[in-house]
Scaffold this motif. Structure first.
Motif, PDB file in Angstrom:
ATOM      1  N   ARG A   5      44.675  29.301  44.767  1.00  0.00           N
ATOM      2  CA  ARG A   5      43.280  30.188  44.817  1.00  0.00           C
ATOM      3  C   ARG A   5      41.925  29.347  43.859  1.00  0.00           C
ATOM      4  NH1 ARG A   5      45.400  36.097  45.191  1.00  0.00           N
ATOM      5  NH2 ARG A   5      44.240  35.864  42.957  1.00  0.00           N
ATOM      6  N   ARG A   6      42.997  29.368  42.866  1.00  0.00           N
ATOM      7  CA  ARG A   6      42.221  28.600  41.629  1.00  0.00           C
ATOM      8  C   ARG A   6      41.468  27.437  41.410  1.00  0.00           C
ATOM      9  NH1 ARG A   6      46.495  31.098  40.287  1.00  0.00           N
ATOM     10  NH2 ARG A   6      47.524  29.343  39.029  1.00  0.00           N
ATOM     11  N   ASN A  24      38.152  31.705  35.273  1.00  0.00           N
ATOM     12  CA  ASN A  24      37.936  32.877  35.552  1.00  0.00           C
ATOM     13  C   ASN A  24      36.957  33.568  35.490  1.00  0.00           C
ATOM     14  OD1 ASN A  24      38.319  32.775  32.876  1.00  0.00           O
ATOM     15  ND2 ASN A  24      40.117  31.624  32.442  1.00  0.00           N
ATOM     16  N   VAL A  25      37.670  35.389  35.608  1.00  0.00           N
ATOM     17  CA  VAL A  25      36.625  36.209  35.246  1.00  0.00           C
ATOM     18  C   VAL A  25      36.032  36.273  33.665  1.00  0.00           C
ATOM     19  CG1 VAL A  25      35.761  38.952  35.219  1.00  0.00           C
ATOM     20  CG2 VAL A  25      37.038  37.588  37.268  1.00  0.00           C
ATOM     21  N   ARG A  28      33.129  32.972  33.104  1.00  0.00           N
ATOM     22  CA  ARG A  28      31.893  33.751  33.785  1.00  0.00           C
ATOM     23  C   ARG A  28      32.068  34.678  33.347  1.00  0.00           C
ATOM     24  NH1 ARG A  28      31.929  31.803  39.508  1.00  0.00           N
ATOM     25  NH2 ARG A  28      30.239  33.975  39.898  1.00  0.00           N
ATOM     26  N   PRO A 162      34.037  40.433  41.801  1.00  0.00           N
ATOM     27  CA  PRO A 162      34.986  39.186  41.309  1.00  0.00           C
ATOM     28  C   PRO A 162      36.469  39.078  41.298  1.00  0.00           C
ATOM     29  CG  PRO A 162      33.104  39.371  39.680  1.00  0.00           C
ATOM     30  CD  PRO A 162      33.337  40.703  40.745  1.00  0.00           C
ATOM     31  N   VAL A 163      36.463  39.975  40.731  1.00  0.00           N
ATOM     32  CA  VAL A 163      38.478  40.231  39.908  1.00  0.00           C
ATOM     33  C   VAL A 163      39.047  40.710  41.603  1.00  0.00           C
ATOM     34  CG1 VAL A 163      39.713  41.986  39.038  1.00  0.00           C
ATOM     35  CG2 VAL A 163      37.928  41.809  38.144  1.00  0.00           C
ATOM     36  N   ASN A 165      38.116  39.382  44.569  1.00  0.00           N
ATOM     37  CA  ASN A 165      38.075  38.129  45.255  1.00  0.00           C
ATOM     38  C   ASN A 165      38.923  37.179  45.507  1.00  0.00           C
ATOM     39  OD1 ASN A 165      36.013  36.194  45.274  1.00  0.00           O
ATOM     40  ND2 ASN A 165      35.004  38.245  45.018  1.00  0.00           N
ATOM     41  N   HIS A 167      38.163  34.104  45.363  1.00  0.00           N
ATOM     42  CA  HIS A 167      37.938  33.083  44.786  1.00  0.00           C
ATOM     43  C   HIS A 167      36.852  33.108  43.497  1.00  0.00           C
ATOM     44  CE1 HIS A 167      39.177  29.639  47.481  1.00  0.00           C
ATOM     45  NE2 HIS A 167      39.006  30.475  48.258  1.00  0.00           N
ATOM     46  N   ARG A 168      37.160  34.516  43.898  1.00  0.00           N
ATOM     47  CA  ARG A 168      36.635  35.347  41.790  1.00  0.00           C
ATOM     48  C   ARG A 168      34.851  34.462  41.248  1.00  0.00           C
ATOM     49  NH1 ARG A 168      41.200  32.882  39.157  1.00  0.00           N
ATOM     50  NH2 ARG A 168      40.343  31.083  39.102  1.00  0.00           N
ATOM     51  N   LEU A 169      33.821  35.521  43.137  1.00  0.00           N
ATOM     52  CA  LEU A 169      32.918  34.934  43.657  1.00  0.00           C
ATOM     53  C   LEU A 169      32.504  36.181  43.213  1.00  0.00           C
ATOM     54  CD1 LEU A 169      32.636  33.020  46.390  1.00  0.00           C
ATOM     55  CD2 LEU A 169      32.272  31.995  43.564  1.00  0.00           C
ATOM     56  N   ARG A 170      30.889  36.512  42.954  1.00  0.00           N
ATOM     57  CA  ARG A 170      29.904  37.624  42.693  1.00  0.00           C
ATOM     58  C   ARG A 170      29.439  37.403  44.024  1.00  0.00           C
ATOM     59  NH1 ARG A 170      25.843  37.276  41.002  1.00  0.00           N
ATOM     60  NH2 ARG A 170      24.404  34.939  40.807  1.00  0.00           N
TER      61      ARG A 170
END
Length: 176
Positions: A5-6, A24-25, A28, A162-163, A165, A167-170
Motif C-alpha cells: 500500500r505504501r 506518509n501522513v 505530508r 489520509p490516515v 485510506n 494510499h493516504r490521500l486527502r
C-alpha cells in the motif's frame, strides 16, 4: 509484481519498472506546515506593506487596505499551491524540502484541472475550518456551540481522511 500500500509501481515506455513510495501522513503534514509558514510569512509582509502604504497615503484608506488585504490573502492561499504544483518540479517549497512531489496515479504530471481541483478542495478541507475555529472564540457568542462543534467535526473528517485510506490521500487528491 505487486506493490504494498505504501508503494506504486510504474512501468516506463521502455519497460523499466519504477517503485515509488507514497508519502506518509507525517511527511505530508510536515510539508504543509512548511508551506503554511511561508504563506503566513508572506501574509504578514503584505499587512506590513499595506500599513506602510496607508500611513504614507494618509486619510481614510481603511476600506481599501482591507479589500487589498482580502484579495492578497486569497491569491496567496490559492495561487501559491496552484503555481508551484503546476511548475516543472510539481512541488511546493515544503514538499521539495521533504523530497515530495505531486504526480498522477500513472506517475506523470497532473493536468491543470486536477491541480485546480486539489487546491480548490484545500479551501474546504483546511482554510475554511481553520478560519471558523480561529474566529469562533472571538465572535462573542455570534457563532453557536453547535456551529463550533460542527466545525471541529468537519476538520476532523478531513484531517483523519489520509490516515484511514489505503494510499493516504486527502479529499483533494481523491477528487483530482
Amino acid at each position: 509484481p505487486h506493490a504494498d500500500r505504501r508503494q506504486r509501481i510504474l512501468v516506463t515506455p521502455e519497460g523499466l519498472e519504477l517503485r515509488l513510495e507514497l508519502a506518509n501522513v507525517g511527511q505530508r503534514l510536515g510539508a504543509l506546515i512548511l508551506d503554511l509558514l511561508i504563506i503566513y510569512g508572506a501574509m504578514i509582509a503584505l499587512v506590513i506593506v499595506l500599513l506602510i502604504v496607508a500611513a504614507v497615503v494618509g486619510g481614510d484608506v481603511g476600506e481599501i487596505v482591507l479589500v487589498l488585504l482580502t484579495l492578497g490573502v486569497f491569491f496567496l492561499r490559492n495561487g501559491y499551491f496552484l503555481a508551484y504544483e503546476m511548475s516543472a518540479k510539481a512541488a511546493t517549497p515544503g514538499k521539495r524540502a521533504l523530497g515530495l512531489g505531486v504526480a498522477a496515479r500513472g506517475g506523470g504530471r497532473l493536468p491543470f484541472r486536477a491541480v485546480f481541483a486539489r487546491n480548490a478542495l484545500r479551501e474546504l478541507e483546511l482554510f475554511l475550518p481553520m478560519q471558523l475555529l480561529i474566529t469562533a472564540p472571538m465572535s462573542n457568542g455570534a457563532v453557536s456551540g453547535w456551529m463550533s462543534l460542527f466545525g471541529l467535526i468537519w476538520c476532523a473528517v478531513f484531517v483523519f481522511l489520509p490516515v484511514f485510506n489505503a494510499h493516504r490521500l486527502r479529499a483533494g487528491d481523491l477528487v483530482a
